[in-house]
Design an enzyme around this catalytic site. Structure first.
Site, mmCIF file in Angstrom:
data_model
loop_
_atom_site.group_PDB
_atom_site.id
_atom_site.type_symbol
_atom_site.label_atom_id
_atom_site.label_comp_id
_atom_site.label_asym_id
_atom_site.label_seq_id
_atom_site.Cartn_x
_atom_site.Cartn_y
_atom_site.Cartn_z
ATOM 1 N N VAL A 45 58.166 -19.372 -38.174
ATOM 2 C CA VAL A 45 59.048 -18.764 -38.077
ATOM 3 C C VAL A 45 58.379 -18.082 -37.256
ATOM 4 O O VAL A 45 59.255 -17.818 -35.663
ATOM 5 C CB VAL A 45 60.249 -18.208 -39.215
ATOM 6 C CG1 VAL A 45 60.847 -16.942 -38.438
ATOM 7 C CG2 VAL A 45 60.618 -18.901 -40.023
ATOM 8 N N CYS A 46 57.169 -17.409 -36.559
ATOM 9 C CA CYS A 46 56.892 -16.353 -35.863
ATOM 10 C C CYS A 46 56.588 -17.859 -34.575
ATOM 11 O O CYS A 46 57.321 -16.909 -33.432
ATOM 12 C CB CYS A 46 55.532 -15.582 -36.430
ATOM 13 S SG CYS A 46 55.937 -14.490 -38.112
ATOM 14 N N THR A 47 56.463 -18.253 -34.850
ATOM 15 C CA THR A 47 55.296 -19.544 -33.000
ATOM 16 C C THR A 47 56.761 -19.937 -32.971
ATOM 17 O O THR A 47 56.746 -19.407 -31.721
ATOM 18 C CB THR A 47 55.226 -20.577 -33.829
ATOM 19 O OG1 THR A 47 53.520 -20.065 -34.821
ATOM 20 C CG2 THR A 47 55.150 -21.356 -32.636
ATOM 21 N N MET A 50 57.880 -15.876 -31.306
ATOM 22 C CA MET A 50 57.272 -15.999 -29.810
ATOM 23 C C MET A 50 57.190 -16.991 -28.994
ATOM 24 O O MET A 50 57.089 -16.560 -27.430
ATOM 25 C CB MET A 50 55.487 -15.649 -30.589
ATOM 26 C CG MET A 50 55.400 -14.724 -31.467
ATOM 27 S SD MET A 50 55.941 -13.351 -31.555
ATOM 28 C CE MET A 50 54.787 -12.678 -30.699
#
Length: 211
Positions: A45-47, A50
Site C-alpha cells: 500500500v505504501c508503494t 508514495m
C-alpha cells in the site's frame, strides 16, 4: 504521544532524509506543506501511495505546497526502496522521505498508534500553512491507502477560503461557488461580492468575485 489539533503550530524538528538533513520549519519556509507518514518501506500500500504523491507533486507545487514523507525506517532503506516506487509509478520521487527510525517525529506528531497492532507509524497526514499552523489532520488505517485527490482538493479549498474570506461546501472543487460565512449579513455580503444567492438566511452562495 502528541495530541495535536487543528490550529496548533506544527512542531518543528530536524531529521535526515535521502535528500539530506531537513529542518522542517526552515525547509518549509513560507510555503504550505503536506507531511505524511506510512508504516514501512517496501510494503504494497505504501508503494502505491508514495508513487501517487510522486505523480502528483507538480500539482502540489503549483499550489505552493511542499511534500515530505516519513516512516520509521532509515535513509538507507528509503534509498533501496525508491527505485521500486519510481518504476511502479513512472515518476521520480523528488520529495524528501524522512528517516524516523528513532520515532522522534512520529511520537512528536502522534503517528504511533499501538492499537493498530505494532509500533510503526500509521497513515497520518498533516496540511500545514505558511504560518506553520496545522489546517488538516488525516488518519487512515494501515490497510487503506489515502486519496491524493482529496488532499489536493482540501488544499485548494483552504487556500480559496483564506483568500475569499468564505467557506466551501460538500464536494467543493475549484470553480464551484463558495459559501458566505453566517457571520456576514446578506446585505453586507452583497456589498462585497458581485453575486450572492440566498437559499436560507444562513446559507448563501457566491462565485466569490469581489465588487
Amino acid at each position: 504521544m502528541a495530541h495535536l489539533q487543528l490550529g496548533d503550530t506544527a512542531p518543528d524538528f530536524i531529521a535526515d532524509s535521502q535528500l539530506g538533513e531537513t529542518a522542517f520549519h526552515q525547509w518549509k519556509g513560507d510555503s504550505w506543506a503536506v507531511l505524511f507518514s506510512h508504516p514501512a518501506d517496501k510494503t504494497p500500500v505504501c508503494t502505491t501511495e508514495m508513487g501517487r504523491f510522486a505523480q502528483r507533486e507538480e500539482e502540489f507545487t503549483k499550489c505552493n505546497v511542499k511534500l515530505v514523507g516519513l516512516s520509521v525506517d532509515t535513509v538507507e532503506e528509503h534509498k533501496a526502496w525508491i527505485p521500486d516506487i519510481e518504476k511502479f509509478a513512472g515518476a521520480e520521487v523528488n520529495y524528501p522521505i524522512l528517516d524516523d527510525a528513532d520515532k522522534k517525529v512520529s511520537e512528536l506528531y502522534g503517528m504511533i498508534h499501538p492499537g493498530e497492532g505494532d509500533t510503526n507509524s500509521v497513515r497520518a497526514g498533516f496540511v500545514v500553512d505558511p504560518e506553520h499552523t496545522i489546517r488538516l489532520i488525516l488518519m487512515c488505517p494501515k490497510s487503506t491507502g489515502r486519496n491524493v485527490d482529496e488532499i489536493l482538493r482540501v488544499v485548494d479549498a483552504l487556500q480559496t477560503a483564506d483568500s475569499a474570506g468564505a467557506a466551501t461546501g460538500a464536494d467543493w472543487k475549484v470553480g464551484d461557488r463558495i459559501i458566505v460565512p453566517p457571520t456576514i449579513p446578506t446585505d453586507e455580503a452583497r456589498e462585497q461580492f458581485e453575486d450572492v444567492e440566498e437559499i436560507y438566511p444562513y446559507l448563501r452562495f457566491t462565485t466569490g468575485r469581489k465588487k
